[in-house]
Design a protein around this motif. Structure first.
Motif, PDB file in Angstrom:
ATOM      1  N   GLU A 153       0.891  -1.234   0.006  1.00  0.00           N
ATOM      2  CA  GLU A 153      -0.086  -0.081  -0.068  1.00  0.00           C
ATOM      3  C   GLU A 153       0.928   1.350   0.095  1.00  0.00           C
ATOM      4  OE1 GLU A 153      -2.840  -0.020   3.185  1.00  0.00           O
ATOM      5  OE2 GLU A 153      -3.663  -1.926   2.526  1.00  0.00           O
ATOM      6  N   ILE A 154       2.062   1.378   0.776  1.00  0.00           N
ATOM      7  CA  ILE A 154       2.757   2.647   0.918  1.00  0.00           C
ATOM      8  C   ILE A 154       3.383   2.715  -0.646  1.00  0.00           C
ATOM      9  CG2 ILE A 154       4.913   3.239   1.828  1.00  0.00           C
ATOM     10  CD1 ILE A 154       4.020   1.701   4.550  1.00  0.00           C
ATOM     11  N   LEU A 155       4.111   1.528  -0.825  1.00  0.00           N
ATOM     12  CA  LEU A 155       4.729   1.827  -2.042  1.00  0.00           C
ATOM     13  C   LEU A 155       3.809   2.076  -3.464  1.00  0.00           C
ATOM     14  CD1 LEU A 155       7.203  -1.064  -1.897  1.00  0.00           C
ATOM     15  CD2 LEU A 155       7.799   1.044  -1.725  1.00  0.00           C
ATOM     16  N   ASN A 156       2.612   1.517  -3.546  1.00  0.00           N
ATOM     17  CA  ASN A 156       1.510   1.937  -4.551  1.00  0.00           C
ATOM     18  C   ASN A 156       1.466   3.330  -4.375  1.00  0.00           C
ATOM     19  OD1 ASN A 156       1.467  -0.627  -5.494  1.00  0.00           O
ATOM     20  ND2 ASN A 156      -0.286  -1.231  -4.653  1.00  0.00           N
ATOM     21  N   ARG A 157       1.179   3.814  -3.097  1.00  0.00           N
ATOM     22  CA  ARG A 157       0.672   5.384  -2.913  1.00  0.00           C
ATOM     23  C   ARG A 157       1.948   6.197  -3.365  1.00  0.00           C
ATOM     24  NH1 ARG A 157      -2.382   8.973  -3.425  1.00  0.00           N
ATOM     25  NH2 ARG A 157      -2.739  10.695  -2.357  1.00  0.00           N
ATOM     26  N   VAL A 158       3.089   6.018  -2.927  1.00  0.00           N
ATOM     27  CA  VAL A 158       4.263   6.730  -3.371  1.00  0.00           C
ATOM     28  C   VAL A 158       4.299   6.624  -4.904  1.00  0.00           C
ATOM     29  CG1 VAL A 158       6.888   6.576  -3.324  1.00  0.00           C
ATOM     30  CG2 VAL A 158       5.707   6.285  -1.356  1.00  0.00           C
ATOM     31  N   SER A 159       4.112   5.831  -5.603  1.00  0.00           N
ATOM     32  CA  SER A 159       4.128   5.695  -7.232  1.00  0.00           C
ATOM     33  C   SER A 159       3.097   6.468  -7.728  1.00  0.00           C
ATOM     34  CB  SER A 159       4.026   4.193  -7.526  1.00  0.00           C
ATOM     35  OG  SER A 159       4.006   4.166  -8.889  1.00  0.00           O
ATOM     36  N   THR A 160       1.813   6.431  -7.124  1.00  0.00           N
ATOM     37  CA  THR A 160       0.834   7.122  -7.558  1.00  0.00           C
ATOM     38  C   THR A 160       0.997   8.506  -7.451  1.00  0.00           C
ATOM     39  OG1 THR A 160      -0.891   5.591  -7.135  1.00  0.00           O
ATOM     40  CG2 THR A 160      -1.661   7.769  -7.051  1.00  0.00           C
ATOM     41  N   VAL A 161       1.723   9.086  -6.345  1.00  0.00           N
ATOM     42  CA  VAL A 161       2.115  10.572  -6.019  1.00  0.00           C
ATOM     43  C   VAL A 161       3.222  10.904  -7.075  1.00  0.00           C
ATOM     44  CG1 VAL A 161       3.294  12.015  -4.409  1.00  0.00           C
ATOM     45  CG2 VAL A 161       1.352  10.575  -3.542  1.00  0.00           C
ATOM     46  N   SER A 162       4.087   9.939  -7.202  1.00  0.00           N
ATOM     47  CA  SER A 162       5.167  10.369  -8.254  1.00  0.00           C
ATOM     48  C   SER A 162       4.596  10.718  -9.747  1.00  0.00           C
ATOM     49  CB  SER A 162       6.054   9.110  -8.144  1.00  0.00           C
ATOM     50  OG  SER A 162       7.194   9.400  -9.122  1.00  0.00           O
ATOM     51  N   ALA A 163       3.700   9.735  -9.914  1.00  0.00           N
ATOM     52  CA  ALA A 163       3.018   9.832 -11.506  1.00  0.00           C
ATOM     53  C   ALA A 163       2.289  11.206 -11.327  1.00  0.00           C
ATOM     54  CB  ALA A 163       2.308   8.518 -11.561  1.00  0.00           C
TER      55      ALA A 163
END
Length: 111
Positions: free
Chosen positions: A70-80
């Motif tokens: 969940e954390i890594l997916n959220r970081v990826s979403t924010v980055s995109a």
């Protein structure tokens, strides 16, 4: 605990192998092992039982896997999202217009 350790942890959980994780992440096996050991140390938990060359996740590791994903997916979403904003591909625009002209103009400019 940091994002790199969480990425390494997730890959070890998914692949079940330090060597496969090292290949996938372009790192050495000792670097992957060290990242896992440092993560365990920072959490003060053992995440894997070591059976010979095999790593067997303990129940706490399965819980951490859910959280890490969940954390890594959220970081990826924010980055995109931030990349899209930086390149002006995404964002929002609020307009106000009179009803008459807006019926003719705005439908022509939407994508």
């Amino acid at each position: 605990m940091n994002l790199t350790q969480l990425k390494v942890f997730r890959e070890v959980m998914e692949t079940g192998s330090v060597s496969q994780t090292a290949k996938k992440l372009g790192r050495t096996q000792p670097a992957i092992s060290l990242a896992i050991k440092n993560l365990e140390k920072s959490l003060d938990l053992t995440l894997f039982e070591r059976r010979g060359r095999q790593l067997v996740p303990v129940p706490e590791a399965r819980y951490l896997m859910v959280e890490a994903t969940e954390i890594l997916n959220r970081v990826s979403t924010v980055s995109a999202t931030m990349k899209g904003l930086r390149s002006t591909e995404t964002g929002s625009l609020n307009l106000a217009a009179m009803p008459g002209p807006s019926a003719y103009i705005f439908p022509k400019i939407h994508k």
